[in-house]
Design a protein around this motif. Structure first.
Motif, PDB file in Angstrom:
ATOM      1  N   GLU A 251      15.653 -67.713 -42.859  1.00  0.00           N
ATOM      2  CA  GLU A 251      14.865 -67.810 -44.094  1.00  0.00           C
ATOM      3  C   GLU A 251      15.393 -68.907 -45.016  1.00  0.00           C
ATOM      4  O   GLU A 251      14.628 -69.572 -45.707  1.00  0.00           O
ATOM      5  N   LYS A 252      16.701 -69.085 -45.018  1.00  0.00           N
ATOM      6  CA  LYS A 252      17.257 -70.159 -45.850  1.00  0.00           C
ATOM      7  C   LYS A 252      16.868 -71.522 -45.285  1.00  0.00           C
ATOM      8  O   LYS A 252      16.591 -72.459 -46.034  1.00  0.00           O
TER       9      LYS A 252
ATOM     10  N   ASP B 239      14.399 -74.262 -47.343  1.00  0.00           N
ATOM     11  CA  ASP B 239      14.773 -75.639 -47.612  1.00  0.00           C
ATOM     12  C   ASP B 239      13.792 -76.627 -46.969  1.00  0.00           C
ATOM     13  O   ASP B 239      13.370 -77.602 -47.596  1.00  0.00           O
TER      14      ASP B 239
ATOM     15  N   LEU C 156      23.840 -72.704 -46.124  1.00  0.00           N
ATOM     16  CA  LEU C 156      22.975 -71.780 -45.381  1.00  0.00           C
ATOM     17  C   LEU C 156      23.488 -70.354 -45.363  1.00  0.00           C
ATOM     18  O   LEU C 156      22.819 -69.465 -44.856  1.00  0.00           O
TER      19      LEU C 156
ATOM     20  N   PRO D  70      24.035 -66.728 -46.117  1.00  0.00           N
ATOM     21  CA  PRO D  70      23.382 -65.714 -46.962  1.00  0.00           C
ATOM     22  C   PRO D  70      24.368 -65.156 -47.996  1.00  0.00           C
ATOM     23  O   PRO D  70      23.981 -64.867 -49.113  1.00  0.00           O
TER      24      PRO D  70
ATOM     25  N   SER E  32      25.939 -67.089 -54.221  1.00  0.00           N
ATOM     26  CA  SER E  32      25.606 -65.775 -53.687  1.00  0.00           C
ATOM     27  C   SER E  32      26.901 -65.022 -53.364  1.00  0.00           C
ATOM     28  O   SER E  32      27.677 -65.442 -52.512  1.00  0.00           O
TER      29      SER E  32
END
Length: 491
Positions: free
Chosen positions: A46-47, A51, A297, A299, A334
């Motif tokens: 998803e990352k 992007d 990248l 999470p 994060s």
RNA sequence: CGGGGUGUAGCGUAGCCUGGUAUCGCGCCACAUUUGGGAUGUGGAGGUCGUAGGUUCAAAUCCUGCCACCCCGACCA
């Protein structure tokens, strides 16, 4: 967690498989050749998506969605395209099941046979160009810049988690242009987007180039690609961007009216990257301890592990840990605070190393006392005690250093594994003993390329863009050559 | 498609040759002690042994068929 340690140097392929499973990225499903992408693996994908999607939109593209099923007749309209994909298509022939009156088993209802079979898309050029016929009428409708995020199916004989699965996720851009030049410009632009993404986000250095005729996409005039090098010395095609000429416009009769009121066929491109990039990411950076994720990248970029013995220590430590978490979050980092109290710190250290979290912060009573924390980086395994003053800026800086370092390490490895050779013996020696890319003269014929592949399993990965022209002799045939090309064994 | 392998608890496995109440580790649940590099103890829950048939008083084990997945190779715009 009971981790069977498989060393990268002992068995690269077993190491890769166990890493994918143990780091909780994906697992084999009960469907042959298909995988289940688990939440942690999907979060990384998803990352990547986020992007790339931003980059596509910044370059003027819009997302759309086309059907999973392609009527057989569409699929067969472009001759070389169907040739390239025919051997690996899943085909839908029926649309209903029923209970067999005798065996009581569920069977395909023979009465529910489709008039025309549907192909499960291996790629969407045909169904998209069939739509473009009605979308494009005038030069004012061009360029048409569309991207689709989708799943596709290619019935490969042999599969590997992320690198080649029967079903995979990808994006495919399909654009239409008024002129060949503009389409070629688009093809190159998207190649640059991919290369920039690969190097700055995945931290995987890539070589931009064009494919030889033999390796070209089915239906393309020219295939551009980015090629990466994995830690076992094998190359991986990480993305392709195709100039399709007017092949699909002609096959699907897509014409536009020029300013001068003339009918012209449009010019096409297509370009794509897939969940294979997950494989590239894993194989480029990881080690025997597990995954190594580039901060861009990851999470979880920072994990905080509180350490305490007594209840009053726990209160103090957690309070400080939450404070740090808060200031880091203010920098859009994060952060996960792992306050599970049934696991020891040592266990957690190992777990987050396995999962590739770039930075680990440990904080115990001693640190609370000293206004410090222990900071460990995943890429180099270095640990240092840091004052909590200005911690958010220090960590932010560290993350960007890690991103750079991971890339640099991969770049050094890649550059050390490009070997220029001039004789056939040197060619074989470099391929077998040094591995990686072998830069050699080639006479430009498909015949020679195939012969080399049969003899060595190495293929031409690409002819690098901006390649230096120099006279030489083909490494196999001795015939005249004007430039070196890159050979390698590949996935 | 060729070669090799596997299928027993959530995961990893022993048992199979030589048939007789299903082994161990991890994980899980409870409690206690622990926690600065993969904790310990005690108690507990969890199984159509891939599937269908056969042999037998009795099958995870022997026989036959089938299925699935994995690995190596061929294939891979």
């Amino acid at each position: 967690m009971d981790i069977k340690k498989v060393k990268r140097s002992d068995n690269y392929s077993a190491w890769y498989n166990s890493l994918v499973k143990n780091a909780d990225l994906a697992e084999h499903s009960d469907v042959k050749g298909c995988m289940v992408i688990k939440p942690y693996g999907y979060a990384i994908w998803e990352k990547m998506q986020a992007d790339l999607d931003r980059r596509f939109k910044e370059t003027g593209h819009q997302n759309a969605y086309f059907p999973l099923f392609i009527p057989k007749s569409f699929f067969t309209k472009e001759a070389s395209h169907v040739d390239g994909f025919a051997k690996e298509c899943a085909v839908v022939t029926h649309y209903r099941l029923k209970v067999d009156p005798i065996t009581k088993e569920i069977v395909v209802d023979p009465d529910a046979k489709l008039e025309e079979e549907l192909i499960v898309r291996p790629t969407s050029e045909t169904i998209i160009w069939n739509s473009y016929r009605s979308w494009i009428k005038s030069y004012r409708d061009l360029p048409l810049l569309i991207n689709q995020w989708a799943n596709v199916v290619r019935w490969e004989m042999r599969t590997r988690l992320f690198l080649r699965t029967t079903e995979f996720l990808w994006q495919e851009g399909h654009t239409a242009h008024a002129t060949a030049d503009e389409a070629i410009g688009e093809t190159k632009q998207m190649l640059d987007v991919y290369a920039d993404f690969a190097e700055n986000i995945l931290a995987v250095p890539v070589i931009k180039g064009v494919k030889s005729a033999n390796e070209r996409f089915a239906g393309a005039i020219e295939t551009y690609c980015i090629e990466g090098l994995m830690q076992d010395g094998k190359a991986l095609q990480m993305g392709t961007s195709h100039f399709l000429g007017q092949n699909f416009a002609k096959a699907f009769d897509v014409k536009y009216v020029t300013k001068e009121n003339k009918q012209e066929y449009v010019w096409a491109t297509s370009w794509g990257v897939s969940t294979r990039l997950m494989g590239a990411l894993i194989m480029s950076h990881s080690d025997d301890e597990g995954l190594v994720l580039p901060p861009n990248l990851a999470p979880i970029q920072v994990v905080i592990i509180p350490i305490f013995r007594k209840e009053e220590e726990k209160i103090l430590v957690l309070e400080k840990a939450k404070e740090i978490q808060k200031v880091l979050k203010s920098k859009h980092i994060s952060v996960k605070l792992d306050d599970r109290d049934n696991l020891t710190p040592g266990f957690k250290f190992a777990e987050y190393e396995l999962k590739g979290v770039p930075v680990r912060i440990a904080i115990g009573p001693r640190d609370v006392q000293n206004e410090s924390v222990e900071v460990a980086r995943r890429d180099t395994k270095e640990k240092q005690v840091m004052s909590v003053v200005d911690i958010e800026n220090k960590i932010e800086h560290l993350l960007s250093q890690i991103q750079k370092n991971i890339f640099q390490k991969a770049l050094d490895y890649r550059d050390e594994h490009i070997t220029a050779v001039n004789t056939w013996d040197e060619f074989l020696d470099a391929l077998e003993n040094k591995t990686g890319f072998v830069s050699a003269h080639w006479d430009g014929t498909t015949e020679t390329e195939i012969k080399i592949k049969e003899m060595t399993k190495a293929t031409i990965r690409c002819i690098p863009l901006n390649n230096k022209l120099e006279d030489g002799k083909c490494v196999l045939t001795g015939n005249a050559s004007t430039q070196r090309v890159l050979f390698a064994k590949s996935y």
